[in-house]
Design a protein around this motif. Structure first.
Motif, PDB file in Angstrom:
ATOM      1  N   THR A 122       4.155  19.384  35.507  1.00 16.73           N
ATOM      2  CA  THR A 122       5.032  20.288  35.500  1.00 16.73           C
ATOM      3  C   THR A 122       4.545  21.538  35.937  1.00 16.73           C
ATOM      4  OG1 THR A 122       3.802  20.967  33.162  1.00 16.73           O
ATOM      5  CG2 THR A 122       5.718  19.191  33.094  1.00 16.73           C
ATOM      6  N   TYR A 123       5.544  22.447  35.933  1.00 18.95           N
ATOM      7  CA  TYR A 123       5.512  23.839  36.370  1.00 18.95           C
ATOM      8  C   TYR A 123       6.758  24.648  35.813  1.00 18.95           C
ATOM      9  CZ  TYR A 123       8.851  23.302  40.429  1.00 18.95           C
ATOM     10  OH  TYR A 123       9.897  23.128  41.135  1.00 18.95           O
ATOM     11  N   GLY A 124       6.449  26.104  35.853  1.00 16.35           N
ATOM     12  CA  GLY A 124       7.418  26.950  35.267  1.00 16.35           C
ATOM     13  C   GLY A 124       7.472  26.862  33.770  1.00 16.35           C
ATOM     14  N   ASP A 125       8.613  27.626  33.486  1.00 16.91           N
ATOM     15  CA  ASP A 125       9.157  27.770  31.971  1.00 16.91           C
ATOM     16  C   ASP A 125      10.191  26.577  31.709  1.00 16.91           C
ATOM     17  OD1 ASP A 125       7.535  29.969  31.634  1.00 16.91           O
ATOM     18  OD2 ASP A 125       9.134  31.212  32.406  1.00 16.91           O
ATOM     19  N   VAL A 126      10.429  26.365  30.318  1.00 18.64           N
ATOM     20  CA  VAL A 126      11.671  25.651  29.839  1.00 18.64           C
ATOM     21  C   VAL A 126      12.868  26.321  30.224  1.00 18.64           C
ATOM     22  CG1 VAL A 126      12.610  24.694  27.814  1.00 18.64           C
ATOM     23  CG2 VAL A 126      10.025  24.644  28.262  1.00 18.64           C
ATOM     24  N   PHE A 127      13.749  25.487  30.592  1.00 21.95           N
ATOM     25  CA  PHE A 127      15.037  26.153  30.760  1.00 21.95           C
ATOM     26  C   PHE A 127      16.433  25.136  30.306  1.00 21.95           C
ATOM     27  CE2 PHE A 127      13.993  23.505  34.449  1.00 21.95           C
ATOM     28  CZ  PHE A 127      15.173  22.777  34.793  1.00 21.95           C
ATOM     29  N   LEU A 128      17.250  25.528  29.998  1.00 22.04           N
ATOM     30  CA  LEU A 128      18.504  24.921  29.708  1.00 22.04           C
ATOM     31  C   LEU A 128      19.298  24.519  30.959  1.00 22.04           C
ATOM     32  CD1 LEU A 128      20.145  26.784  26.560  1.00 22.04           C
ATOM     33  CD2 LEU A 128      18.976  24.330  26.838  1.00 22.04           C
ATOM     34  N   ASP A 129      19.524  23.245  30.970  1.00 20.82           N
ATOM     35  CA  ASP A 129      20.415  22.665  31.635  1.00 20.82           C
ATOM     36  C   ASP A 129      21.517  21.662  30.910  1.00 20.82           C
ATOM     37  OD1 ASP A 129      21.768  21.579  34.104  1.00 20.82           O
ATOM     38  OD2 ASP A 129      19.950  20.417  34.586  1.00 20.82           O
ATOM     39  N   ALA A 130      22.806  22.004  31.140  1.00 20.87           N
ATOM     40  CA  ALA A 130      23.814  21.153  30.348  1.00 20.87           C
ATOM     41  C   ALA A 130      23.387  21.337  28.888  1.00 20.87           C
ATOM     42  CB  ALA A 130      23.860  19.976  30.710  1.00 20.87           C
ATOM     43  N   GLY A 131      22.955  22.354  28.486  1.00 25.24           N
ATOM     44  CA  GLY A 131      22.554  22.407  26.966  1.00 25.24           C
ATOM     45  C   GLY A 131      21.288  21.882  26.605  1.00 25.24           C
ATOM     46  N   ILE A 132      20.710  21.431  27.427  1.00 24.42           N
ATOM     47  CA  ILE A 132      19.412  20.255  27.066  1.00 24.42           C
ATOM     48  C   ILE A 132      18.306  21.042  27.640  1.00 24.42           C
ATOM     49  CG2 ILE A 132      18.386  18.042  27.459  1.00 24.42           C
ATOM     50  CD1 ILE A 132      21.310  16.965  27.833  1.00 24.42           C
ATOM     51  N   ASP A 133      17.109  21.196  26.835  1.00 19.72           N
ATOM     52  CA  ASP A 133      15.901  21.766  27.656  1.00 19.72           C
ATOM     53  C   ASP A 133      15.322  20.893  28.416  1.00 19.72           C
ATOM     54  OD1 ASP A 133      15.758  24.174  25.892  1.00 19.72           O
ATOM     55  OD2 ASP A 133      14.953  23.065  24.213  1.00 19.72           O
ATOM     56  N   HIS A 134      15.004  21.569  29.649  1.00 23.52           N
ATOM     57  CA  HIS A 134      13.964  21.044  30.801  1.00 23.52           C
ATOM     58  C   HIS A 134      13.088  21.630  31.179  1.00 23.52           C
ATOM     59  CE1 HIS A 134      18.202  18.883  31.062  1.00 23.52           C
ATOM     60  NE2 HIS A 134      17.534  18.125  32.102  1.00 23.52           N
ATOM     61  N   LYS A 135      12.316  21.088  32.046  1.00 23.37           N
ATOM     62  CA  LYS A 135      11.044  21.690  32.600  1.00 23.37           C
ATOM     63  C   LYS A 135      11.001  20.964  34.077  1.00 23.37           C
ATOM     64  CE  LYS A 135       6.490  23.230  31.689  1.00 23.37           C
ATOM     65  NZ  LYS A 135       6.238  24.483  30.909  1.00 23.37           N
ATOM     66  N   MET A 136      10.691  22.014  34.884  1.00 26.20           N
ATOM     67  CA  MET A 136      10.495  21.374  36.240  1.00 26.20           C
ATOM     68  C   MET A 136       9.345  20.707  36.317  1.00 26.20           C
ATOM     69  SD  MET A 136      13.423  22.207  38.081  1.00 26.20           S
ATOM     70  CE  MET A 136      12.749  21.584  39.547  1.00 26.20           C
ATOM     71  N   MET A 137       9.259  19.527  37.385  1.00 27.44           N
ATOM     72  CA  MET A 137       8.168  18.884  37.759  1.00 27.44           C
ATOM     73  C   MET A 137       8.107  18.708  39.296  1.00 27.44           C
ATOM     74  SD  MET A 137       7.971  16.133  34.424  1.00 27.44           S
ATOM     75  CE  MET A 137       6.311  16.091  34.507  1.00 27.44           C
ATOM     76  N   LYS A 138       7.012  18.497  39.751  1.00 25.88           N
ATOM     77  CA  LYS A 138       7.012  18.002  41.402  1.00 25.88           C
ATOM     78  C   LYS A 138       5.757  17.316  41.474  1.00 25.88           C
ATOM     79  CE  LYS A 138       3.815  21.909  42.553  1.00 25.88           C
ATOM     80  NZ  LYS A 138       3.581  23.197  43.173  1.00 25.88           N
ATOM     81  N   ARG A 139       5.790  16.413  42.526  1.00 24.34           N
ATOM     82  CA  ARG A 139       4.737  15.516  42.865  1.00 24.34           C
ATOM     83  C   ARG A 139       4.762  15.978  44.352  1.00 24.34           C
ATOM     84  NH1 ARG A 139       4.640   8.956  42.975  1.00 24.34           N
ATOM     85  NH2 ARG A 139       3.275   8.486  44.379  1.00 24.34           N
ATOM     86  N   VAL A 140       3.277  16.317  44.576  1.00 23.30           N
ATOM     87  CA  VAL A 140       2.954  16.437  46.173  1.00 23.30           C
ATOM     88  C   VAL A 140       2.721  14.833  46.847  1.00 23.30           C
ATOM     89  CG1 VAL A 140       1.468  17.427  47.687  1.00 23.30           C
ATOM     90  CG2 VAL A 140       2.015  18.560  45.791  1.00 23.30           C
ATOM     91  N   LEU A 141       3.488  14.532  47.922  1.00 28.00           N
ATOM     92  CA  LEU A 141       3.379  13.329  48.934  1.00 28.00           C
ATOM     93  C   LEU A 141       2.296  13.553  49.833  1.00 28.00           C
ATOM     94  CD1 LEU A 141       7.060  12.410  48.922  1.00 28.00           C
ATOM     95  CD2 LEU A 141       5.543  11.941  47.131  1.00 28.00           C
ATOM     96  N   GLY A 142       2.031  12.433  50.446  1.00 26.79           N
ATOM     97  CA  GLY A 142       0.988  12.298  51.422  1.00 26.79           C
ATOM     98  C   GLY A 142      -0.265  12.088  50.995  1.00 26.79           C
TER      99      GLY A 142
END
Length: 142
Positions: A122-142
């Protein structure tokens, strides 16, 4: 346990079945407005589909050229049987084939542990998308 196969599919051939499944999961089950679910990004995205033995599509996910994964959906009675993880793994493999440095997604808070189990952070703050709480996530490849 259901038997299924995951493949990367062409939107033009599978759009009706993929759209139908996403409509049930996002619009009907989660209350996402239809105009947010249909964002105009599908034709240019790469789509993973999970096919049951009878050929029915029981799960889907997509990835944009940027490496952003989204629209992960599995038919309600078939959840928690490995379909979502197989779809996610197929999209990550597709990102590797595209030589992308990382993949990202906006995870509903209830799904964070699912994505963490697949190596996302996870990274960043919680945000609303379509009225649902979300959090950004990433996966570094390689």
């Amino acid at each position: 346990m259901i038997s299924f196969e995951v493949r990367i599919v062409d939107w033009s051939h599978c759009s009706e079945a993929l759209s139908s499944l996403r409509h049930v999961v996002f619009v009907e089950e989660q209350g996402v407005p239809l105009e947010l679910e249909l964002d105009g990004e599908d034709a240019g995205a790469r789509h993973a589909a999970a096919f049951a033995d009878d050929g029915e599509i029981v799960g889907t996910g997509r990835m944009l050229d940027s490496g952003k994964i989204g629209r992960m959906a599995v038919s309600q009675p078939l959840r928690r049987q490995g379909i979502g993880r197989a779809l996610l793994d197929a999209l990550v493999e597709e990102a590797l084939r595209m030589n992308l440095p990382q993949v990202s997604l906006g995870a509903q808070l209830s799904a964070i542990s699912f994505y963490e189990g697949a190596g996302f952070q996870t990274y960043g703050d919680v945000f609303l998308d379509a009225g649902i709480d979300h959090k950004m996530m990433k996966r570094v490849l390689g």
